[in-house]
Design an enzyme around this catalytic site. Structure first.
Site, PDB file in Angstrom:
ATOM      1  N   LYS A 159     -16.234  86.295  32.294  1.00  0.00           N
ATOM      2  CA  LYS A 159     -15.204  86.994  31.525  1.00  0.00           C
ATOM      3  C   LYS A 159     -15.592  86.964  30.050  1.00  0.00           C
ATOM      4  O   LYS A 159     -15.905  85.887  29.547  1.00  0.00           O
ATOM      5  CB  LYS A 159     -13.846  86.318  31.737  1.00  0.00           C
ATOM      6  CG  LYS A 159     -12.682  86.977  31.018  1.00  0.00           C
ATOM      7  CD  LYS A 159     -11.388  86.216  31.281  1.00  0.00           C
ATOM      8  CE  LYS A 159     -10.205  86.888  30.581  1.00  0.00           C
ATOM      9  NZ  LYS A 159      -8.945  86.152  30.790  1.00  0.00           N
ATOM     10  N   LYS A 166     -16.674  81.859  30.553  1.00  0.00           N
ATOM     11  CA  LYS A 166     -15.654  82.579  29.791  1.00  0.00           C
ATOM     12  C   LYS A 166     -16.010  82.478  28.308  1.00  0.00           C
ATOM     13  O   LYS A 166     -16.075  81.381  27.756  1.00  0.00           O
ATOM     14  CB  LYS A 166     -14.266  81.998  30.055  1.00  0.00           C
ATOM     15  CG  LYS A 166     -13.144  82.738  29.331  1.00  0.00           C
ATOM     16  CD  LYS A 166     -11.788  82.131  29.672  1.00  0.00           C
ATOM     17  CE  LYS A 166     -10.650  82.861  28.985  1.00  0.00           C
ATOM     18  NZ  LYS A 166      -9.336  82.259  29.299  1.00  0.00           N
TER      19      LYS A 166
END
Length: 323
Positions: free
Chosen positions: A244, A192
């Site tokens: 992400k 992320k």
């Protein structure tokens, strides 16, 4: 050689297409806001809503009818504090929502509960702060472990560990197992990045973030670091690993897909969604074709699961694949 023969009609193109996105490949994020009496559209994310506890269940019924088989629940509490106490409340908004959805759908839908403190803290960070103002990694893990038990007992099929704390997967896995919740799976946000594309999401959860998250989310300039993070999460017990955002990190999705022995997911985030919606709203791009192209780019890069705010749109419009 005439490669165009295999592009000569929509039927031929469909026959030889190398990748397909199915409704069942999609994870649909849903926001539920404590205290609402009716759904409220998120200004920076047209078409996406904060739901009331009642409208959440209506949304769930629609999701199932469209053939989507997984949702990710995010909750916005009425009250926040420095340590995110409401995240650990067995009768708090997130645990209540998980329980209500599972009572509604049983095993027909995979319910993923977001496990992080950012929606619940008054400072908006993903963990508990120490005196220096930094996030205290190990104290935060204690909170995550307790939150995991609360959500597991509420009925969550899977927990989305999005905080990017070191050793969060190991801590949560141990906590779940000790509580007899061995069947609750872990979807780890393993790679992320500290991205500019999260802006509208912070509107969606009414984030009160001060500062930034660069001390725990990954540097957008780094690639090898993602592989290290993912392998650690798999070693610690992650059942699915997530990248992400998706679109600026398709190289990372491809890398992870090649080294992972568990399913790989990617999250098309709020800013990516908003850019397309804004451009389409003024006629600069074809919205349906853009959605199709984006989702297939993520699938083509190696993700088997895609978390997207377009899940319902795509499920309604499978015919947009006939380009």
């Amino acid at each position: 050689m005439r490669p165009r023969r295999l592009r000569s009609s929509s039927a031929v193109r469909e026959l030889v297409a190398e990748n397909h996105v199915r409704s069942s490949d999609l994870i649909y994020p849903i926001f539920v806001r404590e205290g609402l009496s009716s759904p409220r559209e998120i200004e920076s994310m047209p078409g996406v809503f904060q739901h009331s506890e009642a409208s959440l269940l209506v949304e769930i019924d629609e999701v199932l009818a469209l053939g989507i088989r997984s949702v990710m629940l995010f909750a916005i509490p009425e009250h926040r504090d420095e340590v995110g106490s409401e995240a650990l409340n067995e009768n708090g908004i997130l645990a209540r929502s998980v329980r209500a959805v599972k009572e509604r759908v049983g095993d027909r839908l995979v319910v993923i509960a977001d496990l992080c403190l950012d929606e619940f803290t008054s400072h908006g960070h993903c963990g508990v702060l120490c005196s220096s103002g930094d996030v205290d990694n190990d104290l935060t893990l204690m909170k995550y472990s307790e939150m995991a038990r609360v959500l597991g007992k509420a009925g969550a099929d899977m927990l989305g560990l999005s905080g990017m704390m070191d050793n969060q997967v190991a801590a949560v896995r141990e906590s779940l197992d000790q509580a007899g919740l061995q069947d609750v799976a872990i979807l780890a946000y393993a790679a992320k990045y500290a991205s500019a594309f999260y802006g509208p999401f912070r509107d969606a959860v009414e984030s009160q973030l001060t500062g930034d998250r660069r001390g725990y989310q990954q540097d957008p300039r780094n690639r090898k670091e993602a592989a290290r993070e993912v392998l650690l999460d798999i070693e610690q017990g992650a059942d699915i690993v997530m990248v992400k955002p998706a679109l600026s990190y398709l190289d990372i999705v491809s890398d992870i897909a090649s080294l992972s022995n568990v399913p790989v997911a990617a999250y098309v985030v709020s800013g990516e969604y908003a850019m397309v919606e804004l451009a389409a709203s003024v006629g600069l791009i074809d919205r349906d074709r853009s959605i199709f192209e984006i989702l297939h780019s993520v699938k083509r890069s190696g993700a088997s699961l895609i978390c997207t705010y377009w899940a319902k749109d795509y499920a309604r419009r499978d015919h947009i694949g006939n380009l």
